[in-house]
Scaffold this active site. Structure first.
Site, PDB file in Angstrom:
ATOM      1  N   ALA A  14      -3.960  14.916  29.454  1.00 34.34           N
ATOM      2  CA  ALA A  14      -3.213  14.270  30.327  1.00 34.34           C
ATOM      3  C   ALA A  14      -3.624  13.943  31.682  1.00 34.34           C
ATOM      4  O   ALA A  14      -3.778  12.649  32.263  1.00 34.34           O
ATOM      5  CB  ALA A  14      -1.946  15.056  30.874  1.00 34.34           C
ATOM      6  N   CYS A  48       3.201  19.373  25.328  1.00 32.72           N
ATOM      7  CA  CYS A  48       4.400  19.734  25.184  1.00 32.72           C
ATOM      8  C   CYS A  48       5.479  19.401  23.911  1.00 32.72           C
ATOM      9  O   CYS A  48       6.590  20.049  23.616  1.00 32.72           O
ATOM     10  CB  CYS A  48       5.381  19.264  26.299  1.00 32.72           C
ATOM     11  SG  CYS A  48       4.482  19.273  27.688  1.00 32.72           S
TER      12      CYS A  48
END
Lengths: 461, 461
Positions: A14, A48
């Protein structure tokens, strides 16, 4: 080559890829060469999302991958997976990298270095922790592996060690797969970032979906047979397990940077300014490996969360690209879903407020997600922690069902602005019966807290 | 009787009863006598719930009543329904009231007067507007009547006049009851408080659930037969109708106050300060009959909404009760659900921003309510209006499905604090795949808007 700089990014998830993308947006390949080294097989994926891959809500692992290495390369970002950075040489302006497939090592030069080395999972030094059947859940490959085990070996009994967000999400995933699931935690409640009263509601929710809770029981080891885990051992008992998932939290993955002399802080995370510059010239950092300023306590905190990593990476990339952007800090917002239950928190809980030197009071209110008479209205509990005397909001916790958790956003923005609970009672939040009672639960809680502050002033002026 | 004051409240709905309750909380019956006169049969009910009563989501009208007159009387509030205030005598400190059942009139004394006279529905002065079968939707009895008509007479074709929130909600309610529903509006789009591009999405949603839209067609009259409506007539056509519902908006019900010399403002609403005091000594006002300050434009606005009425009534009651509270103003937040669609707005739309003297720019982004890979993720569109050069957020509009509308809360709080879109990109909103993509739609919109502001600065410095 004068005029053409080289940005080297360590870590292709990310933070790293957000930085690379933003830098590329602002400076074309003629101006800036961008290289990224990533240890794993995948880049730009949603960590996630792993519990949902395991649980079967997400069919295919490729859904979790935002952009493939090929797509990055087409945009002029030279991303190499299975390539590990092993040493940073600050004075030489270079990084030693190793090809994990072939084993070859070499030095790579940089003009700007972006450290996005993520987090390191806590892994207990306990007998049997490395046995077959004991799985960490850190990278996408872990998720793919656990899913394969679930589908192929059809384990019957799973034990999840650790009652944080990832532990709870994995417990849900395994329940949905039909396994008998126990959750073990040394703490007396799941979700240690909630106060005990709200944590108890989460415990009830977990029991409600069939998870067996073994709280206040530190894990002492793992029983094995032929190298395979057979049980999780606590002081009180042996919990039989065909599958063990470790969700024990993470720490900033700052070892590489620290070894090079890049400054880290009390949390172990790399220290940066608001533009995501480290204390070392030409070195930037973002994501789970850095520490952030908590905007309520003012203290440094390390919170591993994809959304922060994305924001910080974006900010670093804009600045590397010649623009101006800042990341001011965090207020500690987190949300989770456990079957039909939703949990959220932001700011400081009672213990954290006290530790930060605040004199706090708190209220808990029960209200409904929609107008009480509207179909589908469900009960939700909202807890507010406020500073005594001033009434400044310090934190909030929510436990409820559908439509509860995202109400934390308004509370997070109120915290961001240092609002008092009295000021919050006037907020112009959306109201219609399908969405809220006439007084939104957030406003009911603010009213109640304002009344408590006033009573408290009167009784102990 | 020295020391015992009398509070008289005109209007027993949200604002009036909130004020009475708060005043009672702070001052007992020995200190403060409280009388309330209410014209209707019901008090303390949710007017916003009427469409759901008609649609059948709410079984029983009693569910909409928060507290019965008896319950209020038990708490020491002398509430009389079917009693109308006909004149306020400021110099005499008294109000003339008429018993609508018996016809008797008398003067009632006050020390403090609370005006909570609500709103007056716009009713067209058109031929046939008073015919049988033409219904306003203002008070609970209207809703009860329309529901009875729907259930008993089984009308086949309904025409809703007016495409505001109440019109849309009534259109949905009648569609759900199986009627053929047409919606007529003089404007070119439903939901005139949205910009045309977002209004067009609402129009698509309405068509998607089977509502026939007749836009840009002012109603010219109603055809009748034996005193019963048979069609709604526009310049272009006659729309056959067994049932007509008028949802043409409301204006502040300030006539009684104005006639007595209490100051009203440019919107027609009663002028108050932040403590809800009118410009007249000992007279307070709250709810749909007052005008509010719009915290973005700074201009006075009249917005009839139960949630404002409740808040203002609470503030007035606390002040009347000897406490201190303020109502700072509104940012124009509103949400609505039309079948599976959700619509929200806050702040100023493009036209309103221009009228308020702002140079504005805007962006629209398509994103999803949950992580794209998470089951149940649906598309939502978010529009942000921001001030050119500064990037200050001026307003927002959302059209989507489940989980979209309440995201307006965060935007409303950002407006409340005068945030710029760039500042908003750092907000610590809740993230987990069941609730949001890694970048929440609100943050994606803020990012896009910040980029637009920057581009705009570069192209026209």
């Amino acid at each position: 080559m004068a005029g053409r700089e080289r940005l080297l990014v360590i870590g292709g998830d990310a933070a790293g890829m957000s930085a690379a993308s933003q830098a590329r947006r602002r400076r074309g390949p003629d101006e800036l060469e961008i290289g990224v080294v990533e240890r794993g097989r995948h880049a730009s994926y949603s960590a996630c999302g792993i519990p949902y891959l395991v649980g079967g809500d997400v069919e295919d692992e490729s859904s979790l991958i935002a952009r493939t290495p090929e797509e990055h390369r087409e945009r002029g970002i030279d991303l190499r997976t299975r390539t590990e950075a092993t040493e940073i040489d600050l004075s030489g302006g270079r990084v030693r990298v190793r090809d994990l497939e072939g084993g070859a090592e070499r030095w790579e030069h940089y003009d700007q270095l972006m450290v996005a080395t993520g987090a390191v999972p806590a892994r207990p030094r306990l007998p049997g922790a490395d046995a077959e059947g004991v799985h960490g859940i850190q990278v996408l490959d872990d998720g793919i592996r656990v899913r394969r085990v679930v589908e192929r070996d059809k384990p019957r009994r799973a034990v999840v060690v650790g009652g944080g967000y990832i532990g709870l999400e994995m417990a849900e995933a395994l329940v949905r797969r039909g396994l008998e699931v126990s959750l073990v935690d040394a703490a007396d409640q799941p979700m240690g970032t909630l106060d005990p009263d709200m944590g108890a509601l989460v415990a009830d929710a977990l029991r409600g979906v069939g998870v067996k809770l073994r709280l206040g029981e530190p894990v002492e080891g793992f029983d094995t047979e032929d190298g395979r885990v057979t049980a999780v051992r606590t002081a009180d008992r042996a919990l039989p397990a065909d599958l063990v998932v470790l969700g024990l939290g993470v720490r900033p993955g700052s070892d590489l940077a620290r070894a090079a002399g890049i400054e880290t802080g009390p949390t172990g995370g790399i220290v940066t300014d608001r533009r995501m510059r480290t204390r070392t010239e030409r070195v930037w950092a973002a994501g789970d490996c850095v520490e952030n300023r908590h905007l309520v306590s003012g203290a440094p905190v390390a919170i591993a969360l994809g959304t922060h990593a994305n924001k910080q990476g974006r900010v670093a990339g804009i600045n590397i690209g010649g623009g101006y952007a800042t990341f001011p800090g965090v207020v500690g917002t987190a949300v989770a879903k456990i079957c039909e239950y939703e949990v959220a928190r932001t700011g400081l809980n009672e213990r954290e407020a006290e530790a930060a030197g605040f004199e706090a009071l708190s209220v808990v209110v029960a209200s409904t997600t929609r107008a009480g008479y509207y179909p589908g209205a469900t009960e939700m509990r909202t807890k507010l922690v406020a500073e005594r005397r001033s009434g400044r909001l310090l934190g909030a916790q929510i436990v409820g069902r559908e439509g509860a958790a995202k109400r934390v956003d308004g509370l997070a923005i109120a915290l961001w602005h240092g609002m008092t609970v009295e000021e919050m009672t006037g907020l112009d939040l959306g109201y219609a019966p399908p969405f809220s009672p006439t007084w939104d639960p957030v406003l009911i809680a603010a009213r109640k807290a304002a009344e408590r502050v006033e009573e408290d002033l009167r009784s102990a002026p």
